[in-house]
Design a protein around this motif. Structure first.
Motif, short mmCIF file in Angstrom:
data_model
loop_
_atom_site.label_atom_id
_atom_site.label_comp_id
_atom_site.label_asym_id
_atom_site.label_seq_id
_atom_site.Cartn_x
_atom_site.Cartn_y
_atom_site.Cartn_z
N GLY A 42 -13.16 -2.21 1.28
CA GLY A 42 -12.89 -1.49 0.03
C GLY A 42 -12.09 -2.35 -0.93
O GLY A 42 -12.14 -3.59 -0.87
N GLU A 43 -11.32 -1.69 -1.77
CA GLU A 43 -10.62 -2.40 -2.84
C GLU A 43 -9.16 -2.64 -2.49
O GLU A 43 -8.71 -3.77 -2.34
CB GLU A 43 -10.78 -1.53 -4.09
N GLY A 44 -8.43 -1.55 -2.32
CA GLY A 44 -7.02 -1.67 -2.00
C GLY A 44 -6.48 -0.30 -1.67
O GLY A 44 -7.10 0.72 -2.02
N PRO A 45 -5.34 -0.21 -1.01
CA PRO A 45 -4.78 1.08 -0.62
C PRO A 45 -4.44 1.95 -1.84
O PRO A 45 -4.06 1.43 -2.89
CB PRO A 45 -3.48 0.71 0.11
N GLY A 46 -4.59 3.25 -1.67
CA GLY A 46 -4.11 4.21 -2.65
C GLY A 46 -2.79 4.79 -2.16
O GLY A 46 -2.19 4.27 -1.20
N GLU A 49 -2.83 5.91 1.60
CA GLU A 49 -2.94 4.74 2.48
C GLU A 49 -1.61 3.98 2.52
O GLU A 49 -1.16 3.53 3.58
CB GLU A 49 -4.06 3.82 1.98
N PRO A 55 -6.18 2.42 6.12
CA PRO A 55 -7.15 2.46 5.02
C PRO A 55 -7.94 3.77 4.98
O PRO A 55 -8.20 4.38 6.03
CB PRO A 55 -8.09 1.29 5.33
N PHE A 56 -8.32 4.18 3.79
CA PHE A 56 -9.23 5.31 3.58
C PHE A 56 -8.83 6.56 4.36
O PHE A 56 -9.61 7.10 5.14
CB PHE A 56 -10.68 4.90 3.90
N ASN A 82 -9.59 -3.67 3.29
CA ASN A 82 -9.65 -3.75 1.84
C ASN A 82 -9.47 -5.20 1.37
O ASN A 82 -9.02 -6.04 2.13
CB ASN A 82 -8.51 -2.92 1.23
N HIS A 156 -18.19 2.49 -4.40
CA HIS A 156 -16.88 2.79 -3.82
C HIS A 156 -16.80 4.30 -3.61
O HIS A 156 -17.20 5.08 -4.49
CB HIS A 156 -15.78 2.31 -4.77
#
Ligand code: URA
Ligand code: SF4
Length: 188
Positions: A42-46, A49, A55-56, A82, A156
């Motif tokens: 993926g892209e990066g933690p939110g 996360e 992750p996710f 990510n 995504h």
């Protein structure tokens, strides 16, 4: 010899190679089977996360889990990570200097895990793993074979929350991943 995931874990501990180290709570290295034949990037933690160090696990991750369940894919058989391992503030896109500082970790994870299939979740993953000449709108749903790895670019999961059409296409792209895994006798 490629470095093991445990060695990468040790290297990334307290990483301060980019400015995201100042605002993160937890580094999110990755999750799943370190011997997986299917890897997702993926892209990066939110926010969720960053809080949990995995992750996710937030809204987008739950939607992805729902897709896995519907398709008979066991998340435990995959490895998920990510492009950047620390949360960009306000969930903005990771910046060029941050990606440059962090990309070595995911490259080493790929070498260590040695997957046969890599699912690239969104534009940031696609362009930083395969090159900025790839566009997500024209690349998604089509296999790209490079150095013995089959790459499947797709949307995504966060984009699915806003667009029903993309949800259907995401499902279709994961069906292609299942077909390829069947062909290669890979467990999922
Ligand atoms: N979005 C991502 O790209 N990665 C996560 O881990 C969560 C949300
Ligand atoms: Fe280190 Fe990557 Fe976190 Fe930046 S995003 S501090 S390079 S682990």
């Amino acid at each position: 010899m490629s470095e093991s995931i445990n060695e990468i874990k040790k290297q990334i501990e307290n990483c301060n190679k980019c400015k995201l180290c100042k605002t993160r709570t937890n580094i999110v290295l990755g999750d799943g089977d370190i011997n997986a034949k299917i890897m997702l990037i993926g892209e990066g933690p939110g926010a969720d996360e960053d809080k949990e160090g995995l992750p996710f696990v937030g809204k987008a991750g739950k939607l992805m889990n729902f897709a896995f369940d519907g398709l008979g894919i066991n998340r435990k058989n995959l490895y998920i990570t990510n492009i950047v391992k620390c949360r960009p503030p306000q969930n903005r896109d990771p910046e060029k200097d941050e990606i440059e500082a962090c990309i070595g970790y995911v490259e080493n994870q790929i070498k260590s895990i040695n997957p046969k299939i890599i699912v690239l979740l969104g534009k940031i993953a696609l362009q930083n793993i395969l090159g900025s000449e790839y566009k997500i709108t024209s690349s998604r749903g089509k296999w790209i074979e490079k150095d013995g790895i089959f790459y499947m670019p797709t949307w995504h999961p966060a984009a699915l929350l806003r667009d029903e059409n993309k949800k259907i296409q995401f499902w279709q792209d994961l069906e292609l991943v299942k077909d390829k895994a069947d062909e290669m006798k890979i467990n999922y």
